[in-house]
Write a protein that holds these residues in place. Structure first.
Motif, PDB file in Angstrom:
ATOM      1  N   ALA A 245       0.830  -1.205   0.000  1.00 16.29           N
ATOM      2  CA  ALA A 245       0.000   0.000   0.000  1.00 16.29           C
ATOM      3  C   ALA A 245       0.868   1.259   0.000  1.00 16.29           C
ATOM      4  CB  ALA A 245      -0.923  -0.004   1.215  1.00 16.29           C
ATOM      5  N   LEU A 246       1.956   1.244   0.775  1.00 20.91           N
ATOM      6  CA  LEU A 246       2.845   2.399   0.812  1.00 20.91           C
ATOM      7  C   LEU A 246       3.604   2.554  -0.499  1.00 20.91           C
ATOM      8  CD1 LEU A 246       4.234   2.039   4.445  1.00 20.91           C
ATOM      9  CD2 LEU A 246       2.639   3.774   3.620  1.00 20.91           C
ATOM     10  N   LEU A 247       3.970   1.424  -1.110  1.00 19.39           N
ATOM     11  CA  LEU A 247       4.667   1.437  -2.395  1.00 19.39           C
ATOM     12  C   LEU A 247       3.727   1.744  -3.545  1.00 19.39           C
ATOM     13  CD1 LEU A 247       6.931  -1.736  -2.062  1.00 19.39           C
ATOM     14  CD2 LEU A 247       7.741   0.593  -2.312  1.00 19.39           C
ATOM     15  N   ARG A 248       2.444   1.491  -3.296  1.00 14.02           N
ATOM     16  CA  ARG A 248       1.415   1.591  -4.339  1.00 14.02           C
ATOM     17  C   ARG A 248       1.682   0.608  -5.479  1.00 14.02           C
ATOM     18  NH1 ARG A 248       2.042   6.289  -1.836  1.00 14.02           N
ATOM     19  NH2 ARG A 248       0.183   7.459  -1.221  1.00 14.02           N
ATOM     20  N   GLU A 249       2.235  -0.548  -5.124  1.00 10.54           N
ATOM     21  CA  GLU A 249       2.437  -1.615  -6.094  1.00 10.54           C
ATOM     22  C   GLU A 249       2.582  -2.927  -5.336  1.00 10.54           C
ATOM     23  OE1 GLU A 249       6.953  -2.141  -7.164  1.00 10.54           O
ATOM     24  OE2 GLU A 249       6.373  -0.072  -7.531  1.00 10.54           O
ATOM     25  N   LYS A 250       2.416  -4.062  -6.036  1.00 12.60           N
ATOM     26  CA  LYS A 250       2.525  -5.367  -5.399  1.00 12.60           C
ATOM     27  C   LYS A 250       3.968  -5.848  -5.459  1.00 12.60           C
ATOM     28  CE  LYS A 250      -2.251  -6.834  -6.086  1.00 12.60           C
ATOM     29  NZ  LYS A 250      -3.165  -7.863  -6.650  1.00 12.60           N
ATOM     30  N   ARG A 251       4.709  -5.502  -4.420  1.00 10.67           N
ATOM     31  CA  ARG A 251       6.117  -5.898  -4.349  1.00 10.67           C
ATOM     32  C   ARG A 251       6.280  -7.157  -3.507  1.00 10.67           C
ATOM     33  NH1 ARG A 251      10.192  -7.883  -3.385  1.00 10.67           N
ATOM     34  NH2 ARG A 251      12.294  -6.979  -3.185  1.00 10.67           N
ATOM     35  N   ALA A 252       5.506  -7.262  -2.420  1.00 10.09           N
ATOM     36  CA  ALA A 252       5.620  -8.395  -1.509  1.00 10.09           C
ATOM     37  C   ALA A 252       4.503  -9.394  -1.777  1.00 10.09           C
ATOM     38  CB  ALA A 252       5.551  -7.911  -0.065  1.00 10.09           C
ATOM     39  N   ILE A 253       4.775 -10.675  -1.525  1.00 12.09           N
ATOM     40  CA  ILE A 253       3.784 -11.737  -1.697  1.00 12.09           C
ATOM     41  C   ILE A 253       2.758 -11.654  -0.576  1.00 12.09           C
ATOM     42  CG2 ILE A 253       3.446 -14.231  -1.773  1.00 12.09           C
ATOM     43  CD1 ILE A 253       6.384 -14.419  -2.713  1.00 12.09           C
ATOM     44  N   VAL A 254       1.491 -11.633  -0.923  1.00 11.85           N
ATOM     45  CA  VAL A 254       0.426 -11.560   0.071  1.00 11.85           C
ATOM     46  C   VAL A 254      -0.456 -12.796  -0.061  1.00 11.85           C
ATOM     47  CG1 VAL A 254      -1.539 -10.229   0.901  1.00 11.85           C
ATOM     48  CG2 VAL A 254       0.437  -9.038  -0.052  1.00 11.85           C
ATOM     49  N   THR A 255      -0.545 -13.607   0.999  1.00 12.86           N
ATOM     50  CA  THR A 255      -1.414 -14.783   1.022  1.00 12.86           C
ATOM     51  C   THR A 255      -2.046 -14.900   2.399  1.00 12.86           C
ATOM     52  OG1 THR A 255       0.153 -16.418   1.889  1.00 12.86           O
ATOM     53  CG2 THR A 255       0.271 -15.947  -0.462  1.00 12.86           C
ATOM     54  N   VAL A 368      -6.615  -2.844   3.558  1.00  8.38           N
ATOM     55  CA  VAL A 368      -7.485  -3.276   2.453  1.00  8.38           C
ATOM     56  C   VAL A 368      -8.346  -2.117   1.962  1.00  8.38           C
ATOM     57  CG1 VAL A 368      -9.404  -4.788   1.818  1.00  8.38           C
ATOM     58  CG2 VAL A 368      -7.491  -5.687   3.155  1.00  8.38           C
ATOM     59  N   GLN A 369      -8.931  -1.371   2.905  1.00  9.27           N
ATOM     60  CA  GLN A 369      -9.815  -0.269   2.540  1.00  9.27           C
ATOM     61  C   GLN A 369      -9.046   1.034   2.265  1.00  9.27           C
ATOM     62  OE1 GLN A 369     -13.138  -0.601   2.187  1.00  9.27           O
ATOM     63  NE2 GLN A 369     -13.049  -2.770   2.755  1.00  9.27           N
ATOM     64  N   GLY A 370      -7.781   1.090   2.682  1.00 11.47           N
ATOM     65  CA  GLY A 370      -6.994   2.306   2.518  1.00 11.47           C
ATOM     66  C   GLY A 370      -7.250   3.334   3.603  1.00 11.47           C
ATOM     67  N   ASP A 371      -7.955   2.948   4.666  1.00 11.72           N
ATOM     68  CA  ASP A 371      -8.283   3.880   5.742  1.00 11.72           C
ATOM     69  C   ASP A 371      -7.069   4.127   6.638  1.00 11.72           C
ATOM     70  OD1 ASP A 371     -10.872   3.843   4.784  1.00 11.72           O
ATOM     71  OD2 ASP A 371     -11.567   2.320   6.211  1.00 11.72           O
ATOM     72  N   GLY A 372      -6.871   5.377   7.015  1.00 11.65           N
ATOM     73  CA  GLY A 372      -5.829   5.719   7.982  1.00 11.65           C
ATOM     74  C   GLY A 372      -4.441   5.862   7.402  1.00 11.65           C
ATOM     75  N   LEU A 373      -4.256   5.567   6.127  1.00 15.08           N
ATOM     76  CA  LEU A 373      -2.909   5.606   5.554  1.00 15.08           C
ATOM     77  C   LEU A 373      -2.401   7.044   5.385  1.00 15.08           C
ATOM     78  CD1 LEU A 373      -3.060   2.727   2.907  1.00 15.08           C
ATOM     79  CD2 LEU A 373      -2.229   2.668   5.268  1.00 15.08           C
ATOM     80  N   GLU A 374      -3.312   7.969   5.062  1.00 18.27           N
ATOM     81  CA  GLU A 374      -2.898   9.370   4.941  1.00 18.27           C
ATOM     82  C   GLU A 374      -2.433   9.917   6.286  1.00 18.27           C
ATOM     83  OE1 GLU A 374      -5.492  12.077   3.037  1.00 18.27           O
ATOM     84  OE2 GLU A 374      -5.620  10.932   1.172  1.00 18.27           O
TER      85      GLU A 374
END
Length: 464
Positions: A245-255, A368-374
């Motif tokens: 989310a911070l990178l704004r791209e899928k760099r790490a594997i998420v499972t 997931v929702q992007g809440d609180g990141l700002e």
């Protein structure tokens, strides 16, 4: 590094290794134009040594022994002293493949140049008075800058903003020394006391200016090197999702499988101009898996080295022994506690979390929702600037060597104040003031030793 001779002509590839549209071979020194005459055939038929300075000329590089054309190029001559090194410089702009670049470089070496050492072009610029040492060090900061703000700081130092402040401080100290030496020449007691009192006030002003510069050191280091940030938490709490989310791209594997991140993933993230050297670690838990266990131990080591720790907890489940184990790593560390999955029904005891946080910032987020990141980004920015330094600060201390020299100068000024307080003779105060003046001179290179100069320029890439 060997001592540079003014008779040497140096040559190097000045562009990055690999394929590209354009590559540059750079020469500097007394033979640069003569070497270009032997290699370069202009479309006009004129020799390179006859070209006006700072003009671009089209032609080709030819092997003088075989007559073979190596590449079509453009050539730029920059005559001393109006060049980067204040020596004659020739730049050959050819096609950016490794073969033409190497062929042209080899020809320049065959014709009398020698291979430049790391940072030797910039070292010559320093030795020839075009740049002071702080400006020369800023060159590498420009090259390595990771955000617009880190570039702005580096460019500010390259333009002399820090150097100008340091030189002004040295001038103030010199005036104090002159004032005290005048009192020594006229040793009436009342004159000496008045001079010492005046100097004590001036020392306070210089120390205040140094303190303001040192207040920028932490932020300057972060902008230069990145805020070393470690994401920790138990497995499957959302660490890799936060990194993505911070990178704004899928760099790490998420499972959904606990323990997916076995290694250490490191990325630079631009958070509103602040570079985060952000590290996603293996989940911290008890495990029999040998590979995962190594990752967990490494994560604990990284926590001790980090500038900032992002602790991730799961809002949808009660605090576990693994969570408590993570929170127990925090004492003495800068940290933000993030309660993830805040979009799900909460089962987490916030009172217990706050007990472990001990006054640290606790934020509710949903990756997931992007809440609180700002809000998280703003907290990180405030932390990087320590709540004290505006982003418009004219000069930043972003170099450990500079900060150390400023601290030592301050120490010697404190010694001078103590000497005045002890009513010791003015010449004793002068000794301390001169030591402070010399320490500040190490920043600009006025009073620095050859070994320090060599050490600084070996950090540069060849060709710069």
């Amino acid at each position: 590094m060997n001592t540079v001779s003014s008779d040497d002509t140096i040559s190097a590839i000045a562009t990055a290794i690999g394929e590209g549209g354009i590559g540059i071979v750079r020469l500097s020194g007394g033979k640069a134009l003569a070497i270009a005459d032997k290699l370069f055939i202009a479309k006009s038929g004129k020799q390179a040594s006859t070209f006006p300075s700072h003009h671009v000329v089209y032609g080709k590089i030819v092997d003088p022994d075989s007559g073979e054309t190596v590449d079509e190029v453009i050539l730029i001559t920059m005559r001393a002293p109006r060049s980067y090194t204040r020596e004659d410089i020739v730049e050959i702009h050819c096609h950016g493949g490794p073969v033409p670049l190497k062929r042209i470089l080899d020809l320049t070496l065959t014709l009398g140049a020698r291979m430049a050492e790391p940072g030797e072009f910039t070292k010559r610029a320093f030795l020839n008075g075009r740049l002071d040492l702080a400006q020369a060090e800023a060159v590498i900061d420009v090259i390595r800058s990771k955000t617009d703000m880190s570039l702005k700081v580096a460019m500010g130092n390259l333009s002399g903003q820090l150097s100008d402040k340091v030189k002004a401080l040295r001038q103030q100290i010199l005036r104090m020394i002159a004032q005290l030496e005048a009192a020594i020449d006229f040793p009436e007691e009342d004159i000496e006391e008045a001079a010492a009192a005046d100097v004590a006030l001036l020392i306070g002003q210089v120390k205040s200016s140094i303190d303001k510069l040192l207040a920028t050191a932490q932020t300057g280091r972060i902008l230069r090197e990145g805020l070393a940030t470690v994401i920790i938490g138990k497995p499957n709490v959302g660490k890799s999702s936060l990194l993505n989310a911070l990178l704004r791209e899928k760099r790490a594997i998420v499972t959904d499988i606990p323990g997916t991140t076995r290694d250490i993933i490191e990325e630079y993230v631009n958070i509103r101009g602040v570079p985060l050297k952000i590290i996603d670690t293996a989940g911290i838990r008890e495990t029999a898996d040998v590979v995962e266990k190594i990752g967990v131990e490494r994560a604990k080591e990284l926590v001790n080295q980090a500038d900032l720790i992002l602790v991730l907890l799961d809002s949808s489940s009660p605090l576990t022994a693994e969570d408590r184990g993570v929170l127990e790593l925090l004492p003495g560390r800068e940290a933000i506690v993030l309660i993830n999955k805040s979009d799900l029904p909460s089962r987490l005891d916030l009172e217990e979390v706050n007990h472990f946080a001990k006054g640290r910032k606790v934020l509710k987020i949903s990756v997931v929702q992007g809440d609180g990141l700002e809000e998280l980004e703003q907290v990180i920015v405030d932390l990087a600037y320590s709540g004290r330094i505006s982003q418009g600060e004219a000069a930043f201390v972003n170099n450990v060597r500079h900060a150390d020299a400023l601290r030592q100068a301050n120490f010697r000024l404190d010694e001078a104040l103590a000497t005045i307080g002890a009513r010791m003779p003015p010449d004793c105060v002068v000794v301390d003031l001169r030591a402070a003046w010399e320490k500040l001179g190490e920043i600009t290179g006025d009073t620095v030793g050859e070994d320090i100069i060599d050490q600084i320029f070996t950090q540069f890439c060849i060709g710069k």
